[in-house]
Scaffold this active site. Structure first.
Site, short mmCIF file in Angstrom:
data_model
loop_
_atom_site.label_atom_id
_atom_site.label_comp_id
_atom_site.label_asym_id
_atom_site.label_seq_id
_atom_site.Cartn_x
_atom_site.Cartn_y
_atom_site.Cartn_z
N ASP A 1 18.62 5.87 38.33
CA ASP A 1 18.69 4.89 37.63
C ASP A 1 18.66 3.36 38.22
OD1 ASP A 1 19.42 3.92 34.79
OD2 ASP A 1 21.19 2.91 35.73
N GLU B 1 17.13 18.77 53.74
CA GLU B 1 18.40 19.80 54.51
C GLU B 1 18.37 20.96 53.33
OE1 GLU B 1 21.84 17.86 54.72
OE2 GLU B 1 21.21 16.05 56.04
#
Length: 617
Positions: A252, A322
């Site tokens: 956002d 990751e």
């Protein structure tokens, strides 16, 4: 596939009819595409669920996570690749959940963390990925951090997580600068001095103190992203949801977290894009590029699109890397020109950025061609897909927007006393616009209910409105409630089947009965079945990972947008007269009824405000 009406018509050479070229001669490729789109997000169709308005599982009138889980088969049948969930976190709901009090918990209004885990598991079992909303620009004023900031004195580490400043004027009685809230009114609120502060009320004996910044509602204080503690906290929030198995994050106000040094005043007229020097060794805008496609949709000013935001997204990119599974970051960034927006999706930053320049382009062939070409050019420069969108929870639904007398208008909601959209025209254009969008290479976002053709609710009583934009503008703006109405699932049920009790947190218009999912499912030519056909064809023809070349004879047309994507020609007729297609044309999908004559070698006519996907033999 939409039924082809066999009503006899005049010959194709009749006055006023435009004849499509045969066999659709095309120019050079504008966009070559990624080939096989190795990462899922490059060509995905992603469906936005606004949780409080999708489906109610417990009967309280507010949608929830179990309600969403109960409707996953609808989404699987529709054929979407992923779902983006608007915020469901713990929140006082001052801005429908975009005021987050706890980023690691589910608000009881929507269920529990166990409910989220079940939703995620059930979605993944159906091959649907889940993207969750992240709100990093601001928190709720009920967040533990802000409560600690108010309880602590000026200059404390707790206050350093937010943007507190001394006021201007002899006694600090003026805000630190002249910035205005996106929702209306000043962007600063003053609190009392010292520890245990509270917003100043003017009561006798109060000692006014510092001001805090809120680009949105006063209950949404902006975080200080120059504070390493803030950055570390959000990286841990990312890991919390990634560990649960989410497939990505919609971010956002992705262009708003970094503010210009010194928080300078802004007169609201000069774009900060102008004169901004390239960062990180990049070059300026290519002078040979297509027109930039700007529509005025970008947020300008010293509080938006500052170069420092890109450091944040590089760090987040490393966090997502990751984890396996091509997790994605999606930018809600109201940034123009498109060359600036493309900086958010460079290879080491985010993966998608909503194309609001496309959303805000009017129903006009030439500007549409311009914004499409400019979008593809800008994103190709950085190796990213273009992310197309027509509606979401913040804008008037395109089924109503395109039915306005001026389909290029962008009102912030529509009152009952405002000029009303033409519902039939708006739906016809909306279906055509959606089919045009879904035929473009890249990723596309759908907003819940658009597959049903839902219009905006334009007759909401003021006493039921909840959008803070309505209140902060003293009712000058209708706000966004009209596009957030609970969905109609069953035409003959109370509340149109939104939940078991028939209650709905916002009232539904009577017209929603004819748009209900159950009266469209299995009905040839319905909006729902048209979307289903389009998504299935898009997948089968690999259009999301496709190419784009303009159909040459329509390249300068004032009425038609036509391009080839792989072996499919997409033709949208925005003009008043039908377009006659070449002999032997196969219509794969049409946004509305098309007409064919009864000759031995029939020709198809595409009416006004209709888009078709074609294969020419």
């Amino acid at each position: 596939m939409t039924r082809i009406d066999s009503t006899p018509t005049a010959a194709a050479t009749s006055t006023g009819l435009a004849t499509a070229p045969a066999p659709f001669s095309t120019g050079a490729l504008v966009h070559t595409g990624p080939g096989e789109a190795p990462e899922w997000w490059r060509d995905a169709v992603i469906y936005q669920v606004y949780p409080r308005s999708f489906a109610d599982g417990d009967g309280d009138g507010v949608g929830d996570l179990p309600g969403i889980t109960s409707k996953l088969d609808h989404l699987a049948e529709l054929g979407v690749d992923a779902v983006w969930l608007s915020p469901f976190y713990r929140s006082p709901q001052k801005d429908a959940g975009y005021d987050v009090a706890d980023y690691r918990d589910v608000d009881p209004l929507f269920g529990t963390l166990a409910d989220f885990d079940e939703l995620l598991a059930q979605a993944h079992a159906r091959g649907i990925r889940i993207i969750v909303d992240l709100v990093p620009n601001h928190t709720s004023d009920q967040h533990a951090w802000f409560q600690a900031a108010l309880a602590s004195p000026e200059g404390s580490p707790e206050r350093a997580r937010y943007i507190f400043r001394e006021g201007e004027g002899e006694h600090g009685e003026l805000p630190p600068n002249n910035w205005q809230s996106i929702f209306g009114g000043p962007a600063w609120t003053r609190v009392t001095a010292g520890a245990n502060a509270r917003p100043v009320t003017g009561a006798e004996g109060e000692t006014p103190g510092q001001w805090y910044l809120h680009l949105f509602d006063s209950t949404q204080p902006d975080l200080a992203w120059d504070n390493p503690e803030v950055r570390e906290e959000f990286e841990q929030v990312l890991r919390f949801w990634l560990d649960k198995g989410v497939d990505g994050f919609r971010v956002d106000v992705a262009h708003g977290m970094i503010k210009a040094d010194g928080l300078p005043d802004w007169d609201g007229t000069v774009s900060m894009v102008e004169g901004t020097e390239a960062a990180d060794g990049e070059e300026g805008t290519d002078p040979g590029a297509p027109e930039d496609g700007s529509t005025g949709a970008g947020n300008s000013g010293p509080m938006f699109d500052q170069d420092g935001v890109h450091e944040i997204y590089r760090a987040w990119h490393r966090v997502l890397a990751e984890y396996d599974g091509d997790r994605a970051l999606v930018a809600e960034a109201w940034v123009e020109p498109l060359s600036r927006l493309a900086r958010y999706v460079r290879p080491d930053e985010m993966h998608q950025a909503f194309n609001f320049s496309f959303l805000t382009t009017g129903w006009d062939a030439a500007p549409l061609r311009t914004v499409i070409a400019a979008s593809l050019h800008a994103n190709d420069e950085v190796g990213a897909p273009t992310t197309w969108v027509l509606s979401n929870h913040d804008v008037v639904r395109h089924a109503s927007r395109l039915g306005l007398a001026d389909p290029g208008l962008r009102p912030n909601g529509i009152f009952a006393h405002d000029p009303q959209p033409d519902e039939e025209l708006g739906l016809r254009r909306a279906r055509a616009a959606s089919l045009l969008m879904l035929g473009l290479p890249g990723s596309s976002y759908l907003y819940q209910g658009e597959e049903l053709g839902l219009p905006e609710h334009t007759a909401l009583p003021d006493d039921v409105r909840e959008d803070p934009a309505f209140f902060r503008t003293q009712g000058a703006e209708a706000g966004r409630d009209g596009c957030r109405i609970p969905l109609p699932w069953r035409a003959d049920a109370e509340g149109f089947g939104f939940g078991p009790s028939g209650k709905t947190w916002l009232p539904q218009p009577e017209s929603y009965g004819r748009y209900a999912a159950d009266v469209q499912r299995g009905v040839e030519g319905s909006t729902y079945e048209t979307y289903r056909t389009a998504l299935a064809t898009r997948r089968a023809e690999r259009l999301g990972a496709g190419t784009l070349a303009w159909v040459e004879e329509f390249a300068g047309s004032a009425d038609v947008v036509a391009f080839r994507n792989r072996d499919v020609v997409v033709l949208a007729n925005l003009g008043a007269e039908p377009v006659v297609l070449p002999h032997g044309t196969e219509v794969l999908v049409a946004s509305g009824p098309v007409v064919t004559d009864r000759s031995a070698d029939p020709q198809v006519r595409v009416p006004s405000d209709t888009t078709v996907w074609l294969r020419a033999h």
